[in-house]
Design an enzyme around this catalytic site. Structure first.
Site, short mmCIF file in Angstrom:
data_model
loop_
_atom_site.label_atom_id
_atom_site.label_comp_id
_atom_site.label_asym_id
_atom_site.label_seq_id
_atom_site.Cartn_x
_atom_site.Cartn_y
_atom_site.Cartn_z
N HIS A 144 -1.12 0.18 -9.95
CA HIS A 144 -1.58 -0.95 -9.06
C HIS A 144 -2.32 -2.01 -9.87
O HIS A 144 -3.61 -2.39 -9.94
CB HIS A 144 -2.82 -0.27 -8.13
CG HIS A 144 -3.27 -0.99 -7.08
ND1 HIS A 144 -3.59 -0.22 -5.60
CD2 HIS A 144 -3.14 -2.41 -6.76
CE1 HIS A 144 -4.03 -1.04 -4.80
NE2 HIS A 144 -3.62 -2.29 -5.29
N ARG A 189 0.85 -1.36 0.01
CA ARG A 189 -0.04 0.02 0.04
C ARG A 189 0.95 1.18 -0.10
O ARG A 189 1.88 1.45 0.59
CB ARG A 189 -0.75 -0.04 1.31
CG ARG A 189 -2.19 -1.06 1.12
CD ARG A 189 -3.21 -0.45 0.10
NE ARG A 189 -4.24 -1.40 0.18
CZ ARG A 189 -4.44 -2.23 -0.79
NH1 ARG A 189 -3.36 -2.83 -1.55
NH2 ARG A 189 -5.49 -3.09 -0.62
N GLU A 215 -3.27 7.51 -4.51
CA GLU A 215 -2.85 7.00 -5.89
C GLU A 215 -4.44 7.31 -6.41
O GLU A 215 -4.51 7.42 -7.76
CB GLU A 215 -2.55 5.72 -5.91
CG GLU A 215 -3.39 4.61 -5.42
CD GLU A 215 -2.99 3.19 -5.53
OE1 GLU A 215 -3.58 2.35 -6.15
OE2 GLU A 215 -1.99 2.81 -4.83
N1 LIG Z 1 -0.55 -4.47 -5.28
C1 LIG Z 1 -1.79 -5.21 -5.26
O1 LIG Z 1 -2.40 -5.56 -6.10
C2 LIG Z 1 -1.95 -6.12 -3.94
C3 LIG Z 1 -2.74 -7.05 -3.92
C4 LIG Z 1 -3.12 -7.84 -2.94
C5 LIG Z 1 -2.52 -7.19 -1.88
N2 LIG Z 1 -1.68 -6.20 -1.59
C6 LIG Z 1 -1.27 -5.84 -0.43
O2 LIG Z 1 -0.12 -6.59 0.00
C7 LIG Z 1 -0.50 -6.74 1.54
C8 LIG Z 1 0.27 -7.95 1.99
O3 LIG Z 1 -0.70 -8.96 1.49
P1 LIG Z 1 -0.71 -10.59 2.23
O4 LIG Z 1 -1.74 -11.46 1.41
O5 LIG Z 1 0.66 -11.11 2.26
O6 LIG Z 1 -1.22 -10.44 3.53
P2 LIG Z 1 -1.16 -11.14 5.04
O7 LIG Z 1 -2.00 -10.76 5.94
O8 LIG Z 1 -0.94 -12.84 4.46
O9 LIG Z 1 0.38 -10.87 5.66
C9 LIG Z 1 0.96 -9.57 6.12
C10 LIG Z 1 2.11 -9.71 7.24
O10 LIG Z 1 2.49 -8.48 7.35
C11 LIG Z 1 2.72 -8.79 8.66
N3 LIG Z 1 2.99 -7.41 9.46
C12 LIG Z 1 1.96 -6.80 10.07
N4 LIG Z 1 2.79 -5.55 10.61
C13 LIG Z 1 3.95 -5.56 10.28
C14 LIG Z 1 5.04 -4.67 10.43
N5 LIG Z 1 5.07 -3.73 11.15
N6 LIG Z 1 6.34 -4.97 9.88
C15 LIG Z 1 6.18 -6.13 9.10
N7 LIG Z 1 5.39 -7.02 8.99
C16 LIG Z 1 4.23 -6.79 9.39
C17 LIG Z 1 1.75 -9.69 9.33
O11 LIG Z 1 2.27 -10.26 10.62
C18 LIG Z 1 1.72 -10.70 8.19
O12 LIG Z 1 2.37 -11.89 8.28
C19 LIG Z 1 -1.90 -6.36 1.85
O13 LIG Z 1 -2.04 -6.01 2.82
C20 LIG Z 1 -2.20 -5.49 0.51
O14 LIG Z 1 -2.01 -4.18 1.13
C21 LIG Z 1 -1.49 -5.68 -2.94
#
Ligand SMILES: NC(=O)c1ccc[n+]([C@@H]2O[C@H](COP(=O)([O-])OP(=O)(O)OC[C@H]3O[C@@H](n4cnc5c(N)ncnc54)[C@H](O)[C@@H]3O)[C@@H](O)[C@H]2O)c1
Length: 333
Positions: free
Chosen positions: A300, A231, A260
């Site tokens: 995105h 994000r 964005e």
């Molecule tokens: N670009 C895109 O099109 C797109 C698509 C899907 C998801 N995303 C983003 O990707 C992110 C991650 O997705 P995911 O499926 O892996 O989520 P997820 O919930 O499986 O994993 C997120 C991880 O981040 C960790 N975390 C929380 N706070 C943290 C911190 N301060 N420092 C380090 N790690 C921390 C959590 O413990 C968890 O393990 C989503 O939150 C979303 O915003 C982007």
């Protein structure tokens, strides 16, 4: 159920019409906002994507809505407290593109490590000179994964294929994953000091707002590159611009930007509808990023593969049918 779908494309419409034939469906191309909500005033459920704003005002315009299902994993475009207050259940798509987004993170990493964009620009002009296009190997470099969840773990798996050393920072380490994939957990400061490539996969929450700020950039290995497919607001854009300017960062690959949504809406901003709340300074900073040739920006699209989009529609159908049958699934707590 009367369900209004917003931000919908033609191919989704066809699939949804077939899969949800028992419901009354309406389709709207625009995002759901307080203004567009009026087009679906009698809807009992709405389905949105990330450019919609499901807030108090929007919900006020949708008095019959009891269910919001977002066709995304993230739900920071939905005011959960406002939904709870009105007894509106919220569902999402918990997993559809863990590998899809991880592959896009690598697309950005490789585009940076091999200067693909600069090279492409040159050959487009018919210039085949390789000077100034020297990249670097990923082999034996250190990758820092910030956020070791579903996507972060797939990034780590791909990195091992390049024989990279992988460090992961996550508040909830799972040692069995580290052992099976072959990475090491490290505190963020150590990761930043060691990594040649840093890639962000943490969720956006108040606690992760500007996770990468001036203080953190100062701790990075000089000449590293940064990739963000999570994000935009995980990064303080002003601090990022300074880190690039100061040579701390050799480049950045960004699929997400702060504010964005406003980039898409700028034409409207400059035109008739100048009433939106918008951080103009952030818009200008984004333009400064776009103008740099050491920064690669994609709009995105991390999630946007054919297979991932089909999985999103399939889960949305399950979410709607589950709620309609009184057995909701994939609810946001
Ligand atoms: N670009 C895109 O099109 C797109 C698509 C899907 C998801 N995303 C983003 O990707 C992110 C991650 O997705 P995911 O499926 O892996 O989520 P997820 O919930 O499986 O994993 C997120 C991880 O981040 C960790 N975390 C929380 N706070 C943290 C911190 N301060 N420092 C380090 N790690 C921390 C959590 O413990 C968890 O393990 C989503 O939150 C979303 O915003 C982007």
């Amino acid at each position: 159920m009367r369900i209004a779908f917003f931000e919908i494309e033609e191919w989704e419409r066809k699939l949804l019409e077939t899969s949800l034939a028992g419901h009354q469906l309406s389709f709207h191309e625009k995002p759901l906002t307080p203004a567009t909500a009026k087009e679906a005033a009698d809807a009992e459920a709405v389905s949105v994507f990330v450019y919609s704003h499901v807030n108090k005002e929007t919900l006020d315009a949708l008095p019959k809505v009891k269910f919001v299902t977002t066709r995304s994993m993230g739900f920071d475009h939905i005011d959960l407290a406002a939904c709870k207050e009105r007894g509106v259940a919220v569902a999402r798509v918990p997993a559809y593109g863990d590998r899809t987004v991880a592959e896009h993170a690598f697309a950005l990493i490789l585009a940076l490590s091999r200067k693909i964009f600069l090279a492409y620009e040159r050959t487009e002009k018919g210039i085949f000179d390789y000077h100034g296009l020297q990249g670097f190997d990923l082999y034996r470099k250190t990758l820092g994964v910030v956020g070791g969840g579903k996507i972060g773990m797939n990034v780590a798996r791909i990195a091992k294929g390049f024989e990279m050393d992988v460090l992961v920072s996550d508040p909830f380490p799972k040692q069995e994953l580290a052992d099976s994939i072959g990475f090491r957990y490290a505190p963020l400061d150590e990761l930043l000091a060691r990594a040649d490539v840093v890639t962000l996969h943490a969720p956006y929450m108040p606690q992760t707002h500007h996770l990468m700020n001036a203080e953190k950039f100062a701790k990075m290995k000089r000449g590293a590159v940064l990739v963000n497919t999570a994000r935009g607001a995980l990064i303080d854009t002003q601090a990022l611009l300074k880190a690039l300017e100061d040579g701390i960062l050799a480049g950045a690959g960004l699929d997400v930007l702060e504010e964005e949504t406003f980039i898409k809406e700028e034409c409207e901003l400059m035109g008739k509808d100048f009433s939106k709340k918008c951080d103009l300074a952030a818009v200008v900073r984004n333009h400064m990023l776009i103008a740099r040739n050491d920064v690669i920006i994609t709009p995105h699209i991390g999630f946007n593969s054919r297979e991932a989009m089909e999985r999103i529609v399939a889960t949305t159908v399950e979410n709607v049918n589950g709620f309609a049958a009184g057995a909701p699934v994939n609810l946001v707590p």
